[in-house]
Design a protein around this motif. Sequence first.
Motif, PDB file in Angstrom:
ATOM      1  N   THR A   1       0.840  -1.188   0.000  1.00 42.36           N
ATOM      2  CA  THR A   1       0.000   0.000   0.000  1.00 42.36           C
ATOM      3  C   THR A   1       0.874   1.236   0.000  1.00 42.36           C
ATOM      4  O   THR A   1       2.026   1.197   0.418  1.00 42.36           O
ATOM      5  CB  THR A   1      -0.920   0.048   1.244  1.00 42.36           C
ATOM      6  N   THR A   2       0.313   2.309  -0.472  1.00 42.57           N
ATOM      7  CA  THR A   2       1.001   3.588  -0.386  1.00 42.57           C
ATOM      8  C   THR A   2       0.251   4.434   0.620  1.00 42.57           C
ATOM      9  O   THR A   2      -0.968   4.412   0.675  1.00 42.57           O
ATOM     10  CB  THR A   2       1.020   4.321  -1.749  1.00 42.57           C
ATOM     11  N   THR A   3       0.982   5.120   1.411  1.00 39.38           N
ATOM     12  CA  THR A   3       0.373   5.993   2.409  1.00 39.38           C
ATOM     13  C   THR A   3       0.643   7.431   2.011  1.00 39.38           C
ATOM     14  O   THR A   3       1.780   7.846   1.911  1.00 39.38           O
ATOM     15  CB  THR A   3       0.962   5.730   3.811  1.00 39.38           C
TER      16      THR A   3
ATOM     17  N   LEU B   1     -12.979  17.042  12.169  1.00 40.33           N
ATOM     18  CA  LEU B   1     -12.104  17.408  11.049  1.00 40.33           C
ATOM     19  C   LEU B   1     -10.945  16.425  10.915  1.00 40.33           C
ATOM     20  O   LEU B   1     -10.558  16.062   9.799  1.00 40.33           O
ATOM     21  CB  LEU B   1     -11.576  18.832  11.235  1.00 40.33           C
ATOM     22  N   GLY B   2     -10.397  15.991  12.063  1.00 45.04           N
ATOM     23  CA  GLY B   2      -9.302  15.028  12.039  1.00 45.04           C
ATOM     24  C   GLY B   2      -9.721  13.706  11.416  1.00 45.04           C
ATOM     25  O   GLY B   2      -8.981  13.112  10.624  1.00 45.04           O
ATOM     26  N   MET B   3     -10.906  13.235  11.752  1.00 49.31           N
ATOM     27  CA  MET B   3     -11.389  11.979  11.189  1.00 49.31           C
ATOM     28  C   MET B   3     -11.652  12.108   9.688  1.00 49.31           C
ATOM     29  O   MET B   3     -11.355  11.182   8.918  1.00 49.31           O
ATOM     30  CB  MET B   3     -12.645  11.514  11.919  1.00 49.31           C
TER      31      MET B   3
ATOM     32  N   TYR C   1      -9.682   9.944   6.911  1.00 52.67           N
ATOM     33  CA  TYR C   1     -10.428   9.152   5.937  1.00 52.67           C
ATOM     34  C   TYR C   1      -9.996   9.492   4.509  1.00 52.67           C
ATOM     35  O   TYR C   1      -9.805   8.609   3.682  1.00 52.67           O
ATOM     36  CB  TYR C   1     -11.934   9.382   6.112  1.00 52.67           C
ATOM     37  N   ARG C   2      -9.818  10.763   4.253  1.00 54.57           N
ATOM     38  CA  ARG C   2      -9.417  11.191   2.900  1.00 54.57           C
ATOM     39  C   ARG C   2      -7.971  10.844   2.580  1.00 54.57           C
ATOM     40  O   ARG C   2      -7.585  10.804   1.422  1.00 54.57           O
ATOM     41  CB  ARG C   2      -9.635  12.687   2.746  1.00 54.57           C
ATOM     42  N   HIS C   3      -7.151  10.594   3.583  1.00 57.50           N
ATOM     43  CA  HIS C   3      -5.735  10.286   3.381  1.00 57.50           C
ATOM     44  C   HIS C   3      -5.393   8.868   3.845  1.00 57.50           C
ATOM     45  O   HIS C   3      -4.292   8.613   4.306  1.00 57.50           O
ATOM     46  CB  HIS C   3      -4.861  11.331   4.081  1.00 57.50           C
ATOM     47  N   ARG C   4      -6.345   7.970   3.696  1.00 66.20           N
ATOM     48  CA  ARG C   4      -6.097   6.578   4.059  1.00 66.20           C
ATOM     49  C   ARG C   4      -5.215   5.914   3.002  1.00 66.20           C
ATOM     50  O   ARG C   4      -5.135   6.376   1.862  1.00 66.20           O
ATOM     51  CB  ARG C   4      -7.407   5.829   4.229  1.00 66.20           C
ATOM     52  N   ALA C   5      -4.567   4.847   3.386  1.00 66.01           N
ATOM     53  CA  ALA C   5      -3.704   4.103   2.465  1.00 66.01           C
ATOM     54  C   ALA C   5      -4.570   3.429   1.409  1.00 66.01           C
ATOM     55  O   ALA C   5      -5.625   2.894   1.702  1.00 66.01           O
ATOM     56  CB  ALA C   5      -2.903   3.063   3.227  1.00 66.01           C
ATOM     57  N   ARG C   6      -4.108   3.484   0.190  1.00 64.62           N
ATOM     58  CA  ARG C   6      -4.819   2.854  -0.921  1.00 64.62           C
ATOM     59  C   ARG C   6      -3.913   1.810  -1.552  1.00 64.62           C
ATOM     60  O   ARG C   6      -2.707   1.999  -1.631  1.00 64.62           O
ATOM     61  CB  ARG C   6      -5.196   3.896  -1.961  1.00 64.62           C
ATOM     62  N   PRO C   7      -4.487   0.712  -2.020  1.00 63.28           N
ATOM     63  CA  PRO C   7      -3.662  -0.300  -2.689  1.00 63.28           C
ATOM     64  C   PRO C   7      -3.011   0.280  -3.944  1.00 63.28           C
ATOM     65  O   PRO C   7      -3.611   1.078  -4.646  1.00 63.28           O
ATOM     66  CB  PRO C   7      -4.662  -1.393  -3.060  1.00 63.28           C
ATOM     67  N   THR C   8      -1.774  -0.117  -4.192  1.00 64.40           N
ATOM     68  CA  THR C   8      -1.083   0.319  -5.409  1.00 64.40           C
ATOM     69  C   THR C   8      -1.503  -0.576  -6.564  1.00 64.40           C
ATOM     70  O   THR C   8      -2.093  -1.641  -6.386  1.00 64.40           O
ATOM     71  CB  THR C   8       0.443   0.229  -5.228  1.00 64.40           C
TER      72      THR C   8
ATOM     73  N   TRP D   1       0.949   4.279  12.680  1.00 59.39           N
ATOM     74  CA  TRP D   1       0.638   5.627  13.177  1.00 59.39           C
ATOM     75  C   TRP D   1      -0.719   6.101  12.676  1.00 59.39           C
ATOM     76  O   TRP D   1      -1.417   6.839  13.373  1.00 59.39           O
ATOM     77  CB  TRP D   1       1.733   6.617  12.809  1.00 59.39           C
ATOM     78  N   TYR D   2      -1.098   5.669  11.490  1.00 56.43           N
ATOM     79  CA  TYR D   2      -2.425   5.991  10.961  1.00 56.43           C
ATOM     80  C   TYR D   2      -3.507   5.420  11.891  1.00 56.43           C
ATOM     81  O   TYR D   2      -4.463   6.104  12.249  1.00 56.43           O
ATOM     82  CB  TYR D   2      -2.562   5.420   9.543  1.00 56.43           C
ATOM     83  N   ARG D   3      -3.330   4.166  12.303  1.00 60.71           N
ATOM     84  CA  ARG D   3      -4.285   3.543  13.223  1.00 60.71           C
ATOM     85  C   ARG D   3      -4.260   4.226  14.598  1.00 60.71           C
ATOM     86  O   ARG D   3      -5.302   4.416  15.221  1.00 60.71           O
ATOM     87  CB  ARG D   3      -4.013   2.050  13.347  1.00 60.71           C
ATOM     88  N   VAL D   4      -3.075   4.573  15.064  1.00 58.08           N
ATOM     89  CA  VAL D   4      -2.965   5.282  16.349  1.00 58.08           C
ATOM     90  C   VAL D   4      -3.711   6.617  16.261  1.00 58.08           C
ATOM     91  O   VAL D   4      -4.420   7.006  17.204  1.00 58.08           O
ATOM     92  CB  VAL D   4      -1.489   5.487  16.753  1.00 58.08           C
TER      93      VAL D   4
END
Length: 145
Positions: free
Chosen positions: A3-5, A122-124, A128-135, A70-73
């Motif tokens: 995935t790319t973050t 706003l943080g959530m 959500y908009r910057h979640r990891a997406r499969p490459t 860190w994304y999950r944290v």
Amino acid sequence: MTTTTSSRSTGVGRVLIAVYGLLALAATGRSVFQLFDDFDRAPVAYSLSALAAVVYIVATVALIMPGDVWYRVAWITIGFELLGVLVVGLLSIFDPVLFPAKTVWSMFGRGYGFVPLVLPILGMLWLYRHRARPTAAASAEPRAV
């Protein structure tokens, strides 16, 4: 699966991180003063201010740091923050005896211009908009059946 973050600390993310950092400083300063100056007066309220400070510090770091962990944290701390603001906000309205002194989250963060109520939402949205997406390479890999 690879995935790319996407970076969470660019553009509007920098503003979000800056606001979290400011709240971390404000909540830490407030809670340290309250804990050392007058803890006996309102131990629950002052302990909640200290908890809020820790949440803001961890959320700030989690938003800055790259990677899935860190994304999950960040999701966990910001979700906890929203829950805390809502619960403490409601309790401070319906049972003010529980909070003889103000906390960061009292009255939904009224003492901080309601920023503690709006910020986790706003943080959530940002997370959500910057979640990891499969490459593309990950989606082309054969799947085990």
